[in-house]
Design a protein around this motif. Structure first.
Motif, short mmCIF file in Angstrom:
data_model
loop_
_atom_site.label_atom_id
_atom_site.label_comp_id
_atom_site.label_asym_id
_atom_site.label_seq_id
_atom_site.Cartn_x
_atom_site.Cartn_y
_atom_site.Cartn_z
N PHE A 42 0.95 -1.01 -0.04
CA PHE A 42 0.34 -0.13 -0.07
C PHE A 42 0.93 1.23 -0.21
CE2 PHE A 42 -2.39 -3.48 1.39
CZ PHE A 42 -3.35 -2.94 0.58
N ASP A 43 0.48 1.92 -1.10
CA ASP A 43 1.99 2.85 -1.23
C ASP A 43 0.99 4.39 -1.20
OD1 ASP A 43 3.89 1.11 -2.64
OD2 ASP A 43 2.74 1.66 -3.95
N THR A 44 0.17 4.40 -1.01
CA THR A 44 -0.75 5.83 -1.01
C THR A 44 -2.11 5.12 0.96
OG1 THR A 44 -2.64 4.84 -1.86
CG2 THR A 44 -0.92 6.25 -2.64
N ALA A 45 -1.83 6.74 2.04
CA ALA A 45 -2.99 7.09 2.67
C ALA A 45 -4.45 6.20 2.69
CB ALA A 45 -3.11 7.81 3.22
N GLY A 46 -4.82 5.33 3.69
CA GLY A 46 -6.23 5.67 2.78
C GLY A 46 -6.80 4.41 3.74
N THR A 47 -8.44 4.29 3.89
CA THR A 47 -9.09 3.20 3.76
C THR A 47 -9.74 2.75 2.57
OG1 THR A 47 -10.18 4.43 6.15
CG2 THR A 47 -11.05 2.44 4.87
N PHE A 48 -9.21 1.44 2.80
CA PHE A 48 -8.99 0.32 1.54
C PHE A 48 -10.40 -1.04 2.30
CE2 PHE A 48 -5.72 2.60 0.75
CZ PHE A 48 -5.28 3.10 -0.30
N THR A 49 -11.73 -0.64 1.69
CA THR A 49 -12.24 -2.14 1.35
C THR A 49 -12.21 -3.31 1.04
OG1 THR A 49 -13.99 -1.07 1.15
CG2 THR A 49 -14.31 -0.55 3.19
N TYR A 50 -12.18 -4.19 1.22
CA TYR A 50 -12.32 -5.00 0.48
C TYR A 50 -12.85 -6.40 0.69
CZ TYR A 50 -9.16 -7.75 3.89
OH TYR A 50 -8.16 -8.12 4.67
N HIS A 51 -13.43 -7.30 -0.80
CA HIS A 51 -13.92 -8.59 -0.57
C HIS A 51 -13.79 -9.72 -1.03
CE1 HIS A 51 -15.32 -6.76 -3.80
NE2 HIS A 51 -15.96 -7.81 -4.27
N CYS A 52 -14.32 -10.82 -1.06
CA CYS A 52 -13.83 -11.76 -2.02
C CYS A 52 -15.49 -12.33 -2.84
CB CYS A 52 -14.67 -13.18 -0.96
SG CYS A 52 -15.17 -14.82 -1.72
N THR A 53 -15.24 -12.17 -4.23
CA THR A 53 -16.47 -12.31 -5.05
C THR A 53 -17.38 -13.36 -5.42
OG1 THR A 53 -14.76 -11.06 -6.62
CG2 THR A 53 -16.49 -11.84 -7.59
N PRO A 54 -16.74 -15.00 -4.36
CA PRO A 54 -17.47 -15.62 -4.57
C PRO A 54 -18.64 -15.44 -3.22
CG PRO A 54 -15.52 -16.66 -4.92
CD PRO A 54 -15.65 -14.95 -5.04
N HIS A 55 -18.27 -14.95 -2.51
CA HIS A 55 -18.59 -15.12 -1.00
C HIS A 55 -18.82 -13.40 -0.27
CE1 HIS A 55 -16.17 -18.44 -1.63
NE2 HIS A 55 -17.57 -19.34 -1.03
N PRO A 56 -19.80 -12.67 -1.09
CA PRO A 56 -20.27 -11.39 -0.97
C PRO A 56 -19.95 -10.73 0.27
CG PRO A 56 -21.51 -11.90 -2.28
CD PRO A 56 -20.72 -13.41 -2.11
N ASP A 57 -20.08 -11.77 0.92
CA ASP A 57 -20.65 -11.53 2.72
C ASP A 57 -19.24 -10.97 3.37
OD1 ASP A 57 -20.65 -13.91 2.09
OD2 ASP A 57 -20.87 -14.67 4.21
N MET A 58 -18.25 -11.88 2.34
CA MET A 58 -16.63 -12.16 3.16
C MET A 58 -16.20 -10.04 3.32
SD MET A 58 -15.10 -15.95 2.33
CE MET A 58 -13.56 -14.59 3.02
N THR A 59 -16.51 -9.37 4.08
CA THR A 59 -15.42 -7.78 4.22
C THR A 59 -14.37 -7.98 4.82
OG1 THR A 59 -17.26 -7.49 4.82
CG2 THR A 59 -17.70 -7.39 2.39
N ALA A 60 -13.76 -7.26 4.32
CA ALA A 60 -12.51 -7.02 5.45
C ALA A 60 -12.32 -5.33 4.95
CB ALA A 60 -11.65 -7.56 5.94
N THR A 61 -11.29 -5.15 5.95
CA THR A 61 -10.87 -3.72 6.13
C THR A 61 -9.00 -3.32 5.50
OG1 THR A 61 -12.63 -2.15 6.10
CG2 THR A 61 -11.03 -0.70 6.08
N VAL A 62 -8.51 -2.57 4.79
CA VAL A 62 -7.30 -2.19 5.25
C VAL A 62 -7.15 -0.83 5.22
CG1 VAL A 62 -4.69 -1.84 4.39
CG2 VAL A 62 -6.62 -4.17 4.26
#
Length: 124
Positions: free
Chosen positions: A100-120
């Motif tokens: 991660f080269d820039t500051a910020g909040t990055f949310t992500y998910h799993c394509t086959p399981h959209p209920d799987m989410t998290a944040t960096v």
């Protein structure tokens, strides 16, 4: 016969048997403290297992690399940033890394399981 008599011997034998059973059960019991994990979790590591990302939120500094470790017993997952800044392949095992080269909040998910989410969260 000795001064204990038959009843005395039976009581003594009963106490001895109870002591032996208690000792055997105590020796066979399992410790109450949890076992240590097999491998220490690396810094900036996210485990992909049990249909979830763990930790759910990870805070790092600009320039840090995050490693996702796929370990969900044969179930395929991926890591896809909601802003499309990073994306892994579908994986059952192995690792994916992203720096991660820039500051910020990055949310992500799993394509086959959209209920799987998290944040960096990337701090300057």
């Amino acid at each position: 016969m000795s001064s204990l008599g038959t009843v005395g011997y039976m009581k003594a034998f009963g106490l001895f048997a109870a002591l032996m059973i208690t000792s055997a059960l105590t020796a066979c019991s399992t410790p109450t403290t949890p076992a240590a994990p097999a491998e220490p979790v690396a810094e900036n590591q996210v485990t992909v297992a049990d249909r979830m990302y763990s930790p759910k939120t990870l805070t790092i500094s600009v320039g840090d690399t995050v490693t996702w470790v796929f370990a969900d017993r044969g179930m395929a997952h991926n890591v896809v940033a909601d802003d499309n800044s990073f994306r892994s392949a579908l994986m059952e095992t192995g690792q994916f890394t992203h720096t991660f080269d820039t500051a910020g909040t990055f949310t992500y998910h799993c394509t086959p399981h959209p209920d799987m989410t998290a944040t960096v969260v990337v701090e300057p």
